[in-house]
Design a protein around this motif. Structure first.
Motif, PDB file in Angstrom:
ATOM      1  N   ARG A 127       0.828  -1.213   0.000  1.00  0.00           N
ATOM      2  CA  ARG A 127       0.000   0.000   0.000  1.00  0.00           C
ATOM      3  C   ARG A 127       0.863   1.265   0.000  1.00  0.00           C
ATOM      4  NH1 ARG A 127      -2.393  -4.196   0.874  1.00  0.00           N
ATOM      5  NH2 ARG A 127      -4.648  -4.535   0.940  1.00  0.00           N
ATOM      6  N   LEU A 130       1.847   1.687  -3.429  1.00  0.00           N
ATOM      7  CA  LEU A 130       0.702   2.216  -4.188  1.00  0.00           C
ATOM      8  C   LEU A 130       0.633   3.738  -4.015  1.00  0.00           C
ATOM      9  CD1 LEU A 130      -1.901   1.384  -5.805  1.00  0.00           C
ATOM     10  CD2 LEU A 130      -3.081   1.346  -3.604  1.00  0.00           C
ATOM     11  N   THR A 215      -9.830   6.698 -10.083  1.00  0.00           N
ATOM     12  CA  THR A 215      -8.761   5.983  -9.368  1.00  0.00           C
ATOM     13  C   THR A 215      -8.660   6.501  -7.928  1.00  0.00           C
ATOM     14  OG1 THR A 215      -7.587   5.786 -11.467  1.00  0.00           O
ATOM     15  CG2 THR A 215      -6.325   5.312  -9.488  1.00  0.00           C
ATOM     16  N   LYS A 218     -11.493   5.182  -5.843  1.00  0.00           N
ATOM     17  CA  LYS A 218     -11.260   3.781  -5.449  1.00  0.00           C
ATOM     18  C   LYS A 218     -10.211   3.709  -4.336  1.00  0.00           C
ATOM     19  CE  LYS A 218     -12.086   2.000 -10.058  1.00  0.00           C
ATOM     20  NZ  LYS A 218     -11.380   1.469 -11.228  1.00  0.00           N
ATOM     21  N   LEU A 219      -9.218   4.565  -4.451  1.00  0.00           N
ATOM     22  CA  LEU A 219      -8.151   4.599  -3.442  1.00  0.00           C
ATOM     23  C   LEU A 219      -8.726   5.009  -2.086  1.00  0.00           C
ATOM     24  CD1 LEU A 219      -4.989   4.338  -3.356  1.00  0.00           C
ATOM     25  CD2 LEU A 219      -4.925   6.813  -3.481  1.00  0.00           C
ATOM     26  N   GLN A 221     -11.867   4.642  -1.152  1.00  0.00           N
ATOM     27  CA  GLN A 221     -12.715   3.528  -0.679  1.00  0.00           C
ATOM     28  C   GLN A 221     -11.860   2.465   0.002  1.00  0.00           C
ATOM     29  OE1 GLN A 221     -14.827   2.147  -4.132  1.00  0.00           O
ATOM     30  NE2 GLN A 221     -16.175   3.928  -4.185  1.00  0.00           N
ATOM     31  N   LEU A 222     -10.740   2.164  -0.618  1.00  0.00           N
ATOM     32  CA  LEU A 222      -9.818   1.170  -0.046  1.00  0.00           C
ATOM     33  C   LEU A 222      -9.310   1.648   1.307  1.00  0.00           C
ATOM     34  CD1 LEU A 222      -7.901  -1.406  -0.565  1.00  0.00           C
ATOM     35  CD2 LEU A 222      -6.216   0.280  -1.272  1.00  0.00           C
ATOM     36  N   ALA A 225     -12.074   1.555   3.894  1.00  0.00           N
ATOM     37  CA  ALA A 225     -12.457   0.176   4.242  1.00  0.00           C
ATOM     38  C   ALA A 225     -11.435  -0.459   5.183  1.00  0.00           C
ATOM     39  CB  ALA A 225     -12.591  -0.662   2.975  1.00  0.00           C
ATOM     40  N   GLU A 226     -10.175  -0.077   5.016  1.00  0.00           N
ATOM     41  CA  GLU A 226      -9.113  -0.692   5.827  1.00  0.00           C
ATOM     42  C   GLU A 226      -8.761   0.103   7.082  1.00  0.00           C
ATOM     43  OE1 GLU A 226      -5.817  -1.369   3.177  1.00  0.00           O
ATOM     44  OE2 GLU A 226      -6.719  -3.181   2.355  1.00  0.00           O
ATOM     45  N   PRO A 228     -10.203   0.615   9.910  1.00  0.00           N
ATOM     46  CA  PRO A 228     -10.288  -0.104  11.196  1.00  0.00           C
ATOM     47  C   PRO A 228      -9.070  -0.994  11.451  1.00  0.00           C
ATOM     48  CG  PRO A 228     -12.383  -0.243  10.035  1.00  0.00           C
ATOM     49  CD  PRO A 228     -11.400   0.364   9.078  1.00  0.00           C
ATOM     50  N   ALA A 229      -8.535  -1.609  10.398  1.00  0.00           N
ATOM     51  CA  ALA A 229      -7.336  -2.443  10.562  1.00  0.00           C
ATOM     52  C   ALA A 229      -6.126  -1.577  10.904  1.00  0.00           C
ATOM     53  CB  ALA A 229      -7.068  -3.238   9.284  1.00  0.00           C
ATOM     54  N   TYR A 230      -6.038  -0.398  10.261  1.00  0.00           N
ATOM     55  CA  TYR A 230      -4.917   0.510  10.560  1.00  0.00           C
ATOM     56  C   TYR A 230      -4.981   0.898  12.049  1.00  0.00           C
ATOM     57  CZ  TYR A 230      -5.322   1.259   5.452  1.00  0.00           C
ATOM     58  OH  TYR A 230      -5.444   1.106   4.097  1.00  0.00           O
TER      59      TYR A 230
END
Lengths: 365, 115
Positions: A127, A130, A215, A218-219, A221-222, A225-226, A228-230
């Motif tokens: 990431r 990215l 793009t 989408k970035l 959204q990603l 979405a992540e 909470p994991a961070y």
């Protein structure tokens, strides 16, 4: 011979007059398109905002990857500490075979945990790459925005004019004018070409900026979405920093007086020499309380960084949409957001490197 | 339950053991109990980490796609930049106009030269 010379010249003048009128018509059309306002300044602003946001995202991901490394190391240390917990004096000692089996199982579990951390580290670095790629895109966009095509074209036009003049053997000037303005084919041609160049350059900005909108969406959204994991990663790092410090203080393994020195310095109060570990239960719990308080902001800073980065991405998408709609592109909001992210990243970096670890280092002396 | 909810639940479970690890370890009366406690702690950690990892794993394809999109976007921008650098497109139009003018100018000059 005069006839031969006369007729073609008349035809030439007639045709050139038509060409001149065509140039004027083209100039009027170009002026009427309304597309001539250069978007170069706005494109430059977007390139700058995109570069800053992308780099901050990459820094954030790398900070999370480092958090995983820290967590793995600290947890391995914790497991080592727990394994050496003294058993009651009357407990039956384990046989060598039991110890060997237990250690083998523990090693396998620790390896599985390490592999899982490594996998997550790879995800985070992917990431970060990215985000760095986003930065590269904006770097290219900045070069596109900063390229001065009009100047290049003007130079080329001058060259062409010289060529024509060389062939003719005299300056290219038909001497015609409209009203009080001395409009010649040369300056009309120059203006048309500059106008068309601006239109072409604007089209390039709009085309590339538009391509990036989906793009970026989408970035975002990603990222959302992540998030909470961070946050879990950041919380885990905090828990581990805090946990290890508390374990060491409670085991009376470290000199923990430095953690209070900042407050004591205010009143010029000094600890007795030489430094000793706290043995008093109340002092130990006091230090534990201070460690807990100091650890809390670290997780909060990381969560705030994620929120601020998400907002920066939103702002960046809005800038692209403003460019598409030919609305004014202002960096005010995203600049504020970037400043916040930068301050948080620096605080995060400082907190993870300079708050608890140095405290542990000092405690360890 | 979503992957996020599961990950958060697993993390809570792990932390509930981790936060009390010293007391729980100290309460063990035998080597077997201590060993089992450490195994449980490690397993809870592994569960939490693996469930957290699922949040990343499901997005791997998206990450790859996005990387591809960005690479293509950069290529397009570079191509646009190359077009602006190579202003042939614009200059060709100009050149065409100038060539016409040149051809119109040439016959009398040629005749003049003969004369």
């Amino acid at each position: 011979m005069h006839f031969i010379l006369y007729k073609p010249r008349r035809q030439v003048h007639k045709k050139m007059g038509r060409a001149f009128l065509a140039l004027i018509a083209l100039f009027c059309i170009a002026a009427q398109t309304g597309c001539s306002r250069s978007l170069q300044a706005d494109a430059t602003k977007i390139a700058k905002a995109g570069t800053v946001t992308a780099n901050q995202m990459a820094d954030y991901y790398e900070s999370l990857a480092q958090a995983d490394i820290d967590s793995w190391e600290l947890e391995s240390f914790q497991i080592g500490l727990l394994g050496a917990t003294p058993l009651p004096a009357d407990a039956t000692p384990p046989t060598p075979a039991e110890v060997a089996l237990a250690l083998n199982e523990r090693r396998q579990q620790v390896k599985a945990i390490g592999d899982t951390y490594k996998k997550e580290y790879d995800y985070l670095i992917a990431r970060a790459r990215l985000a760095r790629q986003v930065g590269k895109v904006y770097s290219s966009f900045a070069r596109l925005a900063n390229y001065d095509t009009t100047e290049e074209v003007s130079k080329s036009l001058d060259t062409l004019k010289s060529q024509v003049e060389d062939l003719r053997g005299k300056p290219l000037n038909l001497g015609q004018s409209i009203g009080s303005l001395p409009i010649t084919p040369e300056n009309i041609l120059n203006d048309i070409v500059k106008e068309l160049t601006v239109v072409q350059q604007n089209r390039a900005y709009l085309r590339e900026a538009k391509r990036l909108i989906s793009t970026l969406e989408k970035l975002k959204q990603l990222f959302d979405a992540e998030t909470p994991a961070y946050n879990l990663i950041a919380q885990r790092r905090t828990t581990n920093y805090r946990g290890i410090a508390i374990s060491l203080v409670r085991r009376k393994s470290v000199v923990s007086r430095e953690i209070l020195s900042r407050f004591l310095d205010t009143f010029q109060l000094k600890w007795p020499e030489p430094p000793e570990t706290f043995t008093d239960a109340q002092m130990i719990e006091g230090v534990v309380g201070l460690i807990n308080a100091r650890a809390t902001p670290l997780a909060t800073i990381s969560e705030n960084t994620a929120d601020a980065l998400s907002a920066s991405l939103d702002d960046l998408i809005s800038l692209h949409k403003n460019l598409q709609a030919r609305r004014a592109v202002s960096l005010t909001e995203i600049a504020q957001q970037s400043e916040t992210v930068q301050a948080l990243l620096e605080a995060l970096n400082k907190a993870s490197k300079n708050t608890l670890i140095p405290v542990l280092n000092k405690l360890d002396r | 339950m979503t992957d996020t909810e599961i990950a958060e639940l697993m993390e809570t479970q792990y932390l509930s053991i981790f936060e009390n690890r010293d007391e729980l370890a100290a309460a063990c009366q035998t080597f077997a109990q201590l060993n089992q406690f450490i195994k449980n702690l490690n397993q809870a950690n592994l569960n939490a980490l693996q469930s957290r990892q699922r949040i990343f794993a499901v997005n791997e394809e998206r990450v790859r796609e996005l990387f591809g999109e960005l690479t293509v976007a950069q290529q397009h921008i570079e191509a646009s930049l190359a077009n602006l650098h190579n202003i042939a497109g614009v200059l060709n139009s100009i050149s065409s106009g100038v060539q016409i003018a040149l051809q119109l100018l040439k016959p009398p000059l040629a005749v003049a030269a003969i004369v």
